[in-house]
Structures are given as C-alpha cells and as structure tokens.
Design an enzyme around this catalytic site. Structure first.
Site, PDB file in Angstrom:
ATOM      1  N   HIS A   1      -8.074   5.452   4.250  1.00  0.00           N
ATOM      2  CA  HIS A   1      -8.654   6.183   5.387  1.00  0.00           C
ATOM      3  C   HIS A   1      -9.306   5.229   6.402  1.00  0.00           C
ATOM      4  O   HIS A   1      -9.544   4.050   6.114  1.00  0.00           O
ATOM      5  CB  HIS A   1      -9.706   7.171   4.885  1.00  0.00           C
ATOM      6  CG  HIS A   1     -10.786   6.498   4.093  1.00  0.00           C
ATOM      7  ND1 HIS A   1     -11.806   5.784   4.672  1.00  0.00           N
ATOM      8  CD2 HIS A   1     -10.972   6.401   2.764  1.00  0.00           C
ATOM      9  CE1 HIS A   1     -12.580   5.276   3.745  1.00  0.00           C
ATOM     10  NE2 HIS A   1     -12.101   5.631   2.565  1.00  0.00           N
TER      11      HIS A   1
ATOM     12  N   GLU B   1     -10.978   9.694  -4.340  1.00  0.00           N
ATOM     13  CA  GLU B   1     -11.490   8.373  -4.691  1.00  0.00           C
ATOM     14  C   GLU B   1     -12.123   8.387  -6.081  1.00  0.00           C
ATOM     15  O   GLU B   1     -12.517   9.437  -6.609  1.00  0.00           O
ATOM     16  CB  GLU B   1     -12.519   7.906  -3.639  1.00  0.00           C
ATOM     17  CG  GLU B   1     -13.153   6.529  -3.891  1.00  0.00           C
ATOM     18  CD  GLU B   1     -12.159   5.372  -3.923  1.00  0.00           C
ATOM     19  OE1 GLU B   1     -11.284   5.382  -4.815  1.00  0.00           O
ATOM     20  OE2 GLU B   1     -12.289   4.447  -3.107  1.00  0.00           O
TER      21      GLU B   1
END
Length: 201
Positions: free
Chosen positions: A10, A85
């Site tokens: 990201h 994550e």
C-alpha cells in the site's frame, strides 16, 4: 504459463515517517501515499500490464491504494481477509525504541522464534499469505493479477513460496517500497520471482 501476480505494498501511511508498526491497526494514507496510489494506476496503464483481476487486503490503507487502479482498469476488487497485515502484538502502534530492548534484540535475532509477545506467529502468517496467493493463482489461472497488501505479509509469504526460511525475511527482503511492484509467477506448485520492488511513480 501459470498466473502472474503483481504484489504491491500500500501507499505511505501517517505512521511511515516514524516507522511505527501498523500491523492490523487502521492507519490512513498521507497525501504522498495517495499520490503513490494514483501513480500505481498510471503506471499499470502506461506500461500495458494487462491486469485481468484485482485482489486486496480488507484494511483501509490497501483499499485506498487499490481504488485508483480499480477505476483505471475497470475492475471490481476482490477482498481477501487472508491478505491482511501480520498482527504485531505489543509492537502495534509503537516504534522499536518504545519497546523493551531485550524484546527488540530477540526479534532482530530471529523474528520467528523471537516474535513480539502477543503477535501472530510469523510462520503462520507466511502460510496464510502463501495459501491466499495460491488460491488467487488457481482462481485466475493464466491471468495477470494485481494484489494490494502489506510489507511484512508480502515478505514472509515470498519466503514461504520460494523455499526461503521465514526467519530470514528481514535479511533477504529488507523492505518493500510503497506502491512498488514485486512480480511472481505461480504455476502449480512452482513459484518464480520475476521482478522485485519495481518503482511505479
């Protein structure tokens, strides 16, 4: 041919400058991070990457990063929880200097055996990520897939897929740049690393 997966971390977050462990915490993108997301979309079009599907983590920073590419490519993102994550336990929201030095030393020596207390076991995260990418490769067989996820999850998953000891992920793959592309090919049980950390803006 198998399936090509373009793995993307990201864009830059508000905790990036301090190097805080974001993990499963929700942290917004900076303006630079939003520009990186736009740059990723522009790169994919200008480079003629011919992406056929888009998958992303459920976390906000992955969603915002994926949005410009989804619009540019005319694709509806598929959200996979398995692309989230790694959870960093007591390190969530902290920098290393805020933790017990002995805990930090153990983590640096072996991030698997010395994982932060309360963290998701690193080897389990690697297996989770590898299973997710194999699933995507099977679903999109022969395609070219953009996968927007996270720094540590991608690195430990690469180790799992490429037969590298997961405890070595910080040494072998020290860092993924924001919005950079790492391309792998998955063909059955075989995984190849084709590009690593290619800048897109």
């Amino acid at each position: 041919m198998g399936t090509r997966l373009l793995l993307v971390r990201h864009g830059e977050t508000e905790w990036h400058a301090e190097n805080r462990y974001a993990g499963t915490s929700e942290v917004g993108l900076t303006e630079r991070g939003r520009r990186q997301a736009e740059g990723l979309a522009a790169y994919l079009i200008s480079a003629g990457e011919k992406v056929t599907a888009l998958y992303r983590s459920p976390q906000g920073r992955a969603r915002v990063t994926a949005e410009p590419s989804a619009r540019a490519l005319g694709l509806e993102p598929v959200v996979l929880d398995e692309l989230r994550e790694v959870h960093f336990g007591i390190a969530e929201g902290k920098v290393l200097s805020e933790l017990d030095p002995q805990v930090v030393a153990a983590f640096r020596a072996d991030p698997v055996a010395g994982a932060f207390p309360g963290a998701e076991p690193t080897a389990e995260a690697a297996r989770r990520g590898a299973a997710a990418l194999r699933h995507i490769a099977k679903q999109e067989d022969g395609g070219r897939v953009l996968v927007v996820a996270h720094n540590t999850l991608i690195r430990v998953t690469l180790c799992e897929l490429l037969g590298i000891p997961v405890r070595d992920y910080r040494r072998v793959f020290p860092r993924l740049e924001n919005a950079a592309i790492t391309e792998i090919g998955i063909d059955g049980d075989a995984t190849s690393l084709r590009r690593f950390n290619l800048p897109t803006s």
